[in-house]
Design a protein around this motif. Structure first.
Motif: not given
Lengths: 139, 199
Positions: A25-27, B79-81, B85-86, B118-120
């Motif tokens: 995903s990061m790539a 924002t979702l993606v 990942i974050g 926490g994020a949700g």
């Protein structure tokens, strides 16, 4: 340290699939970033406040250099990021392979307290050395 | 299902210590990640609506995503993606920091559960116009500190160091956040000037 090769247990986190997915995903995001997004130059607040680079200063440039195959430049721009990417490649190859073909996974079965402590100290030393290099190199 | 989601968010936001003390530490990544996705969806939707009202386009002057569909959809998708990942990267960094401090007494899943819930939950604060995202991000740090302390049964100082050190020292993310804030401020100022000149 004792390593073992075994199948995933029921309910166990599939680290290989997880991190291979995150890396993929990061790539994709990185390619999108390069092609589509116009980002402003990133100003490091830590550097502005203290006059010295933060441990992640040069990370973006290191990433670009790595993507272009310039490993030396990547390591010099940020040893932590360049080195991390270099180490991540074989892990991601292994992770993709075992995830796709459902092969047994490599797991740490046992770590002694002395070994755990040594690993922690070594990691702190590596982090400090990488940061020290950035400061000395005048990044 | 919606009621359970609301109850979980309320418990996490109003009584984080009680919520995280009673949280299961294992059982698969599905439920916490689904919860985080749902919360992020709501927060991103609200953020995209407020963003389109402010007519900054996607991410204001911070960057544009013509390929992703500019404006509303671009903001929502990105924002979702980035949020997903974050979530994993953030949990990974926190777990690494806890390990380096000798405070990681539970596997990675426990850390990911803390971060996901926490994020949700804090993503929902994005419903508050304009400043909701920033407030949510800051309160999220509080939830992570409390949650990691409860999940890993370590003292709050160590969990605070694990959460705040990357935020303070690793300035790339901080710089991106500040760039976004500055873009917002200057964008608002430019809008105000344009509005004044039209009158």
């Amino acid at each position: 340290v004792t390593l073992e090769l075994r199948s995933l247990r029921r309910g166990e986190t599939d680290h290989e699939a997880l991190w291979a997915g995150v890396a993929a995903s990061m790539a994709v995001m990185f390619v999108a970033w390069l092609r589509v997004v116009e980002w402003p130059p990133i100003l490091c607040p830590f550097r502005v406040l203290t006059g010295v680079p933060c441990p992640t200063c040069g990370a973006t440039r290191a990433l670009f250099a790595f993507a272009q195959g310039d490993l030396v430049a990547s390591l010099r721009l940020n040893p932590l990021v360049g080195g991390g990417l270099l180490l991540a490649l074989p892990y991601l190859a292994y992770a993709t392979l075992v995830s796709v073909f459902r092969l047994p996974r490599l797991r740490i079965a046992q770590v002694g307290p002395g070994e755990a402590r040594l690993t922690r100290i070594a990691t702190w030393v590596v982090l400090a050395a990488a940061w020290g290099f950035l400061i000395v190199d005048g990044r | 299902l919606v009621q359970r989601f609301i109850d979980t968010a309320r418990a996490a936001l109003t009584d984080p210590k009680g919520f995280y003390s009673g949280m299961r530490l294992a059982g698969g990544l599905g439920p916490p990640v689904t919860y985080a996705v749902a919360g992020t969806c709501v927060g991103a939707l609200a953020g995209a609506i407020w963003s389109s009202f402010a007519s900054f386009g996607s991410f204001g002057s911070f960057g544009s995503f013509p390929g992703a569909g500019s404006g509303f959809m671009g903001t929502l998708v990105m924002t979702l993606v980035f949020g997903m990942i974050g979530l994993f990267i953030g949990a990974g960094i926190f777990h690494l920091m806890l390990s380096l401090l000798g405070a990681a007494r539970q596997p990675f899943e426990a850390t990911l559960r803390v971060v996901a819930y926490g994020a949700g939950s804090t993503a929902l604060i994005g419903i508050v116009p304009f400043c909701g995202g920033i407030i949510g991000a800051v309160y999220g740090l509080v939830l992570y500190v409390v949650g990691l302390s409860a999940a890993h049964e370590c003292d709050t100082t160590k969990s605070a160091i694990a959460v705040l050190t990357p935020a303070v020292v690793c300035c790339v993310l901080t710089a991106l956040l500040w760039s976004a804030i500055l873009a917002l401020i200057f964008g608002a100022a430019a809008m105000g000037a344009a509005g004044a000149s039209m009158q």
